[in-house]
Design a protein around this motif. Structure first.
Motif, mmCIF file in Angstrom:
data_model
loop_
_atom_site.group_PDB
_atom_site.id
_atom_site.type_symbol
_atom_site.label_atom_id
_atom_site.label_comp_id
_atom_site.label_asym_id
_atom_site.label_seq_id
_atom_site.Cartn_x
_atom_site.Cartn_y
_atom_site.Cartn_z
ATOM 1 N N ALA A 199 0.833 -1.196 0.000
ATOM 2 C CA ALA A 199 0.000 0.000 0.000
ATOM 3 C C ALA A 199 0.869 1.248 0.000
ATOM 4 C CB ALA A 199 -0.919 0.005 1.227
ATOM 5 N N SER A 200 0.288 2.359 -0.436
ATOM 6 C CA SER A 200 1.007 3.627 -0.364
ATOM 7 C C SER A 200 1.112 4.054 1.100
ATOM 8 C CB SER A 200 0.267 4.701 -1.158
ATOM 9 O OG SER A 200 -0.948 5.056 -0.514
ATOM 10 N N SER A 201 2.000 4.997 1.384
ATOM 11 C CA SER A 201 2.169 5.454 2.764
ATOM 12 C C SER A 201 0.879 6.061 3.308
ATOM 13 C CB SER A 201 3.321 6.461 2.850
ATOM 14 O OG SER A 201 3.089 7.570 2.000
ATOM 15 N N ALA A 202 0.143 6.797 2.471
ATOM 16 C CA ALA A 202 -1.128 7.379 2.914
ATOM 17 C C ALA A 202 -2.139 6.288 3.222
ATOM 18 C CB ALA A 202 -1.670 8.316 1.838
ATOM 19 N N GLU A 203 -2.167 5.241 2.414
ATOM 20 C CA GLU A 203 -3.089 4.130 2.656
ATOM 21 C C GLU A 203 -2.723 3.385 3.932
ATOM 22 O OE1 GLU A 203 -4.339 2.955 -1.943
ATOM 23 O OE2 GLU A 203 -2.504 2.123 -1.062
ATOM 24 N N VAL A 204 -1.428 3.238 4.202
ATOM 25 C CA VAL A 204 -0.986 2.571 5.432
ATOM 26 C C VAL A 204 -1.563 3.288 6.647
ATOM 27 C CG1 VAL A 204 1.002 2.086 6.928
ATOM 28 C CG2 VAL A 204 1.137 1.592 4.479
ATOM 29 N N LEU A 205 -1.417 4.610 6.686
ATOM 30 C CA LEU A 205 -1.903 5.384 7.832
ATOM 31 C C LEU A 205 -3.429 5.380 7.906
ATOM 32 C CD1 LEU A 205 0.542 8.420 7.721
ATOM 33 C CD2 LEU A 205 0.676 6.375 9.152
ATOM 34 N N SER A 206 -4.093 5.441 6.745
ATOM 35 C CA SER A 206 -5.551 5.410 6.727
ATOM 36 C C SER A 206 -6.076 4.070 7.241
ATOM 37 C CB SER A 206 -6.061 5.667 5.306
ATOM 38 O OG SER A 206 -7.465 5.546 5.240
ATOM 39 N N MET A 207 -5.496 2.980 6.773
ATOM 40 C CA MET A 207 -5.940 1.659 7.220
ATOM 41 C C MET A 207 -5.661 1.453 8.702
ATOM 42 S SD MET A 207 -5.187 -1.005 4.080
ATOM 43 C CE MET A 207 -3.512 -0.496 3.699
ATOM 44 N N LEU A 208 -4.563 2.005 9.186
ATOM 45 C CA LEU A 208 -4.241 1.912 10.612
ATOM 46 C C LEU A 208 -5.283 2.672 11.427
ATOM 47 C CD1 LEU A 208 -1.857 0.581 12.166
ATOM 48 C CD2 LEU A 208 -0.825 2.858 12.290
ATOM 49 N N ASP A 209 -5.643 3.858 10.959
ATOM 50 C CA ASP A 209 -6.613 4.694 11.660
ATOM 51 C C ASP A 209 -8.007 4.065 11.652
ATOM 52 O OD1 ASP A 209 -7.384 7.242 12.954
ATOM 53 O OD2 ASP A 209 -8.518 7.573 11.116
ATOM 54 N N ASN A 210 -8.334 3.365 10.556
ATOM 55 C CA ASN A 210 -9.667 2.750 10.416
ATOM 56 C C ASN A 210 -9.728 1.327 10.956
ATOM 57 O OD1 ASN A 210 -11.113 4.917 9.191
ATOM 58 N ND2 ASN A 210 -10.057 4.505 7.265
ATOM 59 N N GLU A 239 7.003 12.649 5.725
ATOM 60 C CA GLU A 239 5.685 13.258 5.778
ATOM 61 C C GLU A 239 5.038 12.930 7.123
ATOM 62 O OE1 GLU A 239 4.843 13.013 0.940
ATOM 63 O OE2 GLU A 239 3.567 11.880 2.304
ATOM 64 N N PRO A 240 4.090 13.753 7.607
ATOM 65 C CA PRO A 240 3.507 13.558 8.944
ATOM 66 C C PRO A 240 2.891 12.168 9.123
ATOM 67 C CG PRO A 240 2.882 15.695 8.052
ATOM 68 C CD PRO A 240 3.544 14.956 6.922
ATOM 69 N N LEU A 241 3.104 11.599 10.314
ATOM 70 C CA LEU A 241 2.577 10.269 10.618
ATOM 71 C C LEU A 241 1.322 10.316 11.479
ATOM 72 C CD1 LEU A 241 5.886 8.364 11.522
ATOM 73 C CD2 LEU A 241 4.517 8.083 9.452
ATOM 74 N N GLY A 242 1.123 11.410 12.211
ATOM 75 C CA GLY A 242 0.021 11.445 13.152
ATOM 76 C C GLY A 242 0.406 10.738 14.443
ATOM 77 N N ARG A 243 -0.596 10.341 15.212
ATOM 78 C CA ARG A 243 -0.355 9.716 16.519
ATOM 79 C C ARG A 243 -0.196 8.202 16.348
ATOM 80 N NH1 ARG A 243 -3.706 9.442 20.073
ATOM 81 N NH2 ARG A 243 -2.486 9.847 21.952
ATOM 82 N N VAL A 244 1.044 7.769 16.214
ATOM 83 C CA VAL A 244 1.343 6.345 16.085
ATOM 84 C C VAL A 244 2.551 6.004 16.946
ATOM 85 C CG1 VAL A 244 0.441 6.172 13.724
ATOM 86 C CG2 VAL A 244 2.862 6.683 14.085
ATOM 87 N N PRO A 281 -0.689 1.360 16.271
ATOM 88 C CA PRO A 281 -1.561 2.275 17.001
ATOM 89 C C PRO A 281 -0.952 2.702 18.331
ATOM 90 C CG PRO A 281 -2.813 0.413 16.154
ATOM 91 C CD PRO A 281 -1.368 0.084 15.955
ATOM 92 N N LEU A 282 -1.114 3.962 18.673
ATOM 93 C CA LEU A 282 -0.630 4.473 19.959
ATOM 94 C C LEU A 282 -1.706 4.217 21.000
ATOM 95 C CD1 LEU A 282 1.779 5.966 21.216
ATOM 96 C CD2 LEU A 282 0.581 8.107 20.764
ATOM 97 N N ARG A 283 -1.716 2.983 21.498
ATOM 98 C CA ARG A 283 -2.784 2.559 22.400
ATOM 99 C C ARG A 283 -2.197 1.732 23.543
ATOM 100 N NH1 ARG A 283 -5.510 -0.330 18.961
ATOM 101 N NH2 ARG A 283 -6.896 1.373 18.334
ATOM 102 N N ASP A 284 -2.703 1.949 24.750
ATOM 103 C CA ASP A 284 -2.324 1.137 25.910
ATOM 104 C C ASP A 284 -3.591 0.609 26.571
ATOM 105 O OD1 ASP A 284 0.568 1.280 26.037
ATOM 106 O OD2 ASP A 284 0.306 3.422 26.419
ATOM 107 N N PRO A 285 -3.642 -0.692 26.883
ATOM 108 C CA PRO A 285 -2.606 -1.673 26.579
ATOM 109 C C PRO A 285 -2.550 -2.007 25.082
ATOM 110 C CG PRO A 285 -4.518 -2.764 27.504
ATOM 111 C CD PRO A 285 -4.796 -1.293 27.597
#
Length: 299
Positions: free
Chosen positions: A125-136, A149-154, A272-276
């Motif tokens: 996948a493209s880098s934008a798709e990677v981040l979108s799929m992670l977010d979704n 390019e910006p990654l967001g909260r990861v 994902p930036l998630r705990d646990p």
């Protein structure tokens, strides 16, 4: 409630009730009723709609953020409970930018040896798709650029450095050189990845800095197709050094270092930036850190 939140996430992603229903494996009336019940429970309108989807309301956008968090945590809880009972098992979904596909086995192979009950689904996948799929919540982790390019909260774990090579035949222009500059590469015909790929945007910037306006004679979202054209003897492309090694560069094909400047970008794992952390992902992050510390993939 969790199922209805999953319906909302699907509707927001697909921008269509019918496609969202198909994604969730339910009928459209069931999905529509679920979203309506969620709206009734919260006492607000979440979706602008008549007979079609017209986007989320402001309240819907805010609820969507909570939905992703709650659904992600619910999945993590279910997986952790299953892991306590059965050990680490299930499917790990990873999306990878095309230019980093050559490093994936260095991560998945030792992971599989430690956790034989885990199966892998690897997507290009493209880098934008990677981040979108992670977010979704469509994937568990991704491998992409970390510093361009910006990654967001990861959660990010650096794995290796990407350096660039000119792939061409020895008897083609510049093919007899030990190294070439970006200014020289800018003067020859190239086939490159498509503009939706971050590698293409990086290469374009380097070529523009060298004084040229990129105008590839062929572009594709497949590195295999680019490589196959170069092997025909009439084409040239720019690919990362590690990918060139993975594809196999043998005479008369050459992979020539591009210098002045010697551009370097960091490739790494994002989760994902998630705990646990979901147990499958926690084990992957641990493996990524070991791989980075081992220097197997180089700087």
């Amino acid at each position: 409630m969790i199922e209805k939140l999953e319906f909302l996430i699907a509707v927001a992603k697909e921008k269509s009730f019918s496609r969202a229903a198909e994604t969730c494996g339910v009928t459209q009336p069931t999905l529509s009723a679920g979203v309506k019940q969620l709206e009734d429970t919260l006492g607000v309108l979440l979706v602008n709609r008549s007979s079609r989807f017209h986007g989320l309301t402001a309240e819907g956008e805010r609820v969507l953020e909570w939905a992703k968090r709650i659904v992600g945590d619910a999945r993590a809880m279910r997986q952790e409970v299953r892991t306590l009972k059965e050990g680490l098992s299930g499917q790990l979904k990873i999306a990878v930018i095309p230019t980093a596909l050559g490093i994936v086995s260095a991560l998945t192979t030792p992971y599989r040896e430690k956790h034989p009950g885990v199966r892998f689904s690897i997507l290009s996948a493209s880098s934008a798709e990677v981040l979108s799929m992670l977010d979704n919540l469509e994937i568990d982790a991704g491998i992409t650029y970390l510093d361009n390019e910006p990654l967001g909260r990861v959660r990010a774990v650096p794995l290796c450095a990407e350096r660039y090579r000119l792939l061409t035949f020895a008897d083609n222009p510049l093919g007899d050189r030990d190294r070439v500059t970006w200014e020289e590469v800018a003067r020859i015909d190239l086939c490159l990845l498509t503009p939706d790929m971050q590698n293409r945007r990086i290469v374009e910037r380097l070529l523009r800095d060298a004084g040229a306006e990129p105008a590839p004679i062929l572009e594709s979202n497949s590195v295999i197709l680019l490589f196959d054209h170069v092997k025909s003897g009439r084409w040239a492309t720019i690919l990362p050094e590690k990918l060139a090694k993975t594809l196999g560069v043998a005479a008369p094909l050459r992979a020539i270092p591009i210098v002045e400047p010697e551009a370097v970008h960091k490739i790494g794992l994002v989760a994902p930036l998630r705990d646990p952390v979901i147990p499958l992902v926690a084990a992957l992050v641990a493996e990524a850190k070991k791989l980075a510390d081992s220097r197997i993939l180089g700087d």
